[in-house]
Design an enzyme around this catalytic site. Sequence first.
Site, PDB file in Angstrom:
ATOM      1  N   GLU A 425      13.031  52.022  32.351  1.00  0.00           N
ATOM      2  CA  GLU A 425      13.010  50.886  33.265  1.00  0.00           C
ATOM      3  C   GLU A 425      13.974  51.030  34.449  1.00  0.00           C
ATOM      4  O   GLU A 425      14.921  50.278  34.599  1.00  0.00           O
ATOM      5  CB  GLU A 425      13.278  49.592  32.488  1.00  0.00           C
ATOM      6  CG  GLU A 425      12.153  49.360  31.497  1.00  0.00           C
ATOM      7  CD  GLU A 425      12.217  48.041  30.769  1.00  0.00           C
ATOM      8  OE1 GLU A 425      13.299  47.694  30.298  1.00  0.00           O
ATOM      9  OE2 GLU A 425      11.178  47.377  30.643  1.00  0.00           O
ATOM     10  N   GLU A 495       6.561  51.790  23.900  1.00  0.00           N
ATOM     11  CA  GLU A 495       6.996  50.591  23.179  1.00  0.00           C
ATOM     12  C   GLU A 495       5.776  49.732  22.916  1.00  0.00           C
ATOM     13  O   GLU A 495       4.953  49.540  23.811  1.00  0.00           O
ATOM     14  CB  GLU A 495       8.013  49.781  24.002  1.00  0.00           C
ATOM     15  CG  GLU A 495       9.316  50.513  24.217  1.00  0.00           C
ATOM     16  CD  GLU A 495      10.319  49.735  25.088  1.00  0.00           C
ATOM     17  OE1 GLU A 495      10.278  48.489  25.099  1.00  0.00           O
ATOM     18  OE2 GLU A 495      11.115  50.397  25.756  1.00  0.00           O
TER      19      GLU A 495
END
Length: 965
Positions: A425, A495
Amino acid sequence: MNTPTSAPMGTRANTPVSTPYYEDVSPGSGALPPRARYARSDAMTLSLNGKWRFRLSPTAGTADASFAADGYDASGWDEVAVPGHWVLQGHGAPIYTNHLYPFPVDPPRVPTRNPTADHLRTFDLPQGWQPSGDAVLRFDGVESCARVWLNGTELGEFKGSRLPHEFAVGALLRPGGNVLAVRVHQWSSGSYLEDQDQWWLPGIFRDVTLLHRPEGAAGDFFVHAAYDHLTGRGTLRVDSAVPGRVTVPELGVDLAAGAEVSVPVEPWTAETPRLYDGELASAGERVALRIGFRTVRVEDGVIEVNGRRILFRGVNRHEFHPDTGRTLDLETMRADVTLMKQHNINAVRTSHYPPHPDFLGLCDELGLWVVDECDLETHGFTEQGWRDNPVDDERWTPALIDRAARMVERDKNHPSVIVWSLGNECGTGRGLSAMAGWIRERDPDRLIHYEGDPSCADTDMYSRMYASHAEVAAIGRGEDGGPPRRGQLPFVLCEYGHAMGNGPGGLTEYQQLFDTHRRNQGGFVWEWIDHGLTHPVLGYAYGGDFGEELHDANFVCDGLLFPDRTPSPALAEYKKVIEPVGIDAGGTAGTVRVLNRYDFTTLSHLLFEWSYEAAGETLGSGVLDVPPLAPGERADVPLPAPPDTGQDAAESHWTVRALLADGTRHEVAWAQLPAAPGQRAAVAVPESGGPRRAGELVTLGPAAFDARTGELRAIGDTAVRDLRLDVWRAPTDNDNGADPVTGARSGQLWREVGLHRMQHRLDAVELSGTALTVRTRVAPAARDIGLVTVYRWTSDGARLRLTVSVTPEGAWAVPLPRLGIRFALPDGADSAVWCGGGPGEAYPDTRAASRLGRWESSVDALQTPYVRPQENGARADVRWAAIGGVRVAGDPEFWFTARRWTTEQLDAAEHRTDLRPADREVWVNLDHAQHGIGSQSCGPGVLPEHRLRAAPAEFGFVFTEEPTL
Ligand code: GAL
């Protein structure tokens, strides 16, 4: 060290003229170049772990550096344990934020309030320490920036919290006492690169070691050990910075470093972690090698190891211990890997930083595919549309490359590591491309992962987080659009399955998509363990419990393990969903179909057992002869003739289990196949001997009711109270999450509608010849929706039947949390016995691991202790349950829940310690239906087939006295 002050045009020149080292964008100065880590050599080492003197200052500039000078008297200082985080040792407090920086975003500047801890220890060189050669001082992890002195001489300073840093110190060492001084700043420019969703925990949190470097010591080295699946041969070459010889006795290998040899070998895989012990001997040092031969590449859009497609059955693992934060000992690391292996997990993503190096040694030894992720996240810049993002600002590129290099150089000799991940991220930017370029150049034999760039410009796989089932299906079919390059790449979910609180739901359906589409190569559940910190009052603390100004509450408790490493029901569910052996009904009657879902191994390490159960009792068992199927192969295996049950009416089924044949008999996979439907126990109640008025009461069979309200008072000697329709559940973290498409939050909608405050209007109490009928309307204040609910009671004398009919009125725009009845047993119950799904909790989309049987549990053990209390503990498919003197059979099966508090109390609780039973009272829920769980705390909601819509329903229960309980 100063950095240039001239900023590129168009960006803010926000760096002061004289930049302190903790605020410059450089990775630091003075450290040695990164090199390979090894677990053992014959050179001496001295651990500098232990008690260190400690002094905390509120700002970076409060204390001068005189403490580092020789002869400084620190005897009045406090002490802390190294490795450790000072905020977990009584100095300051932890802070939890998901992606928000807990300081103003003004890179690379940090706040004036910058907790700064001076650490000091003295040490003597151990007996036998050779004065010849050099020595290296190694820090395995310091958060977030350290400046180091030895015997009064400054060595340098560094950032990169979860990465190793070494300094040459040989010339400074003294045979007598040495003084090591380390100043650690909580905040530094490095903090901008370390915005991972976790606690901010400053400190020297990994080992500190002094390493002797004898004359002629080994330098950096790189083990290249490939496997050719066509020839069965391994190719070995160990590149070494220092001349040396490489020996692998088991393979008869003895060659110079840098030379290459090809030998027949057994390959390394996560399923078969075959390691060969070897040695690299330079003139002055012998270093132990643990070599695993394997080749990883993308072939035709699929990740292959040793020529075969692999499927990641993975988890994301943060390093966490409830007492020591990110300081983990070897036993804890081993416990993690062992638990993963026992639960069929075959892969780990080291979210979001390289782990303690010993963890990777365990992955090599026990067998896990590793995605090794760099210590890099700049997520907080999303708040400003990624403006000033360090990964797209070339001034930061040296720091990014330094991080990539420290990870790759340290971990490159681990066969378990098959993928490098650039970080998490960070948005997109040139710095990431530079990292990828550096890594490819240095190690072309592994793959590169990064999720945050949808173009996949720098990566070997298309990676997503929390994509919905529909999207994963589209990606699997190659219908997801996107740039052409991306369409050629394999797909992983780095994820998914957000394991926050109760859930995640929907894992089974994801697995089906991985099994169906070759391109979908599995994923990594988020995440391994809840990061709840041990707290004297609250049990486990989460965000906000330390008075943080900004925090993200219990979003940090989203693991498959509770903080103490007890598996949550989600781990049992995941284990079942990813089991490597498929067991199903065979193509012909009397057979069971066995499918080998391993990627590499046959089934020869397994033992198959059958058992035959009727009415929850095992009537026979034995061994099933399953051929040693190759990966992907299936076979229909005949079951024995069913044992004579002697109870024709009993519901019966086969259970087939695959166990490790190594003596542990550890269960790897199982399934149940129906044998005979049988008659459901005690559900047909003849309608005779109707209700009789007796003063204030009405009696019916074993039961007594309030004559005026029709409320049930007792069944036999057991008092019952407040039996009524119930649709409310204490919202789970997933119920409270926002739908990724609509933003709707079920928990919030339910409260807006008023499902937590339903009113029960009594419309009629009717006595007929055979039945007591109670008519009600159940509805929330202020709304025009309602559930017309009729309770019809009948009895054959001993048994009491309740039929509940529910008819919705009005426009129901929300799903129901649950639909069933609840009641209190005022005299309590210690335990329950049930026949149905168990042993653990299950909900419509988390029920794979629930197996039919006869189960027993204390009421306390029926609770699942989520760190933030919420709906939990339902048992699925229950045929009958006995609790507190009452036995209840379902028509049809029901969901059974019992607890020592009400749903309202559960709903109000914020920590485990808020739940305290008031008295003996036990509350029982018997649900006809439950709404699914989904993964909406971060990801998709409940799949349509698992949503509970308000619709006409009828369901029944038969109660009898059960005096034994
Ligand atoms: C992802 C992130 C993780 C964690 C997770 C939610 O976006 O990569 O670090 O924050 O969401 O728990």
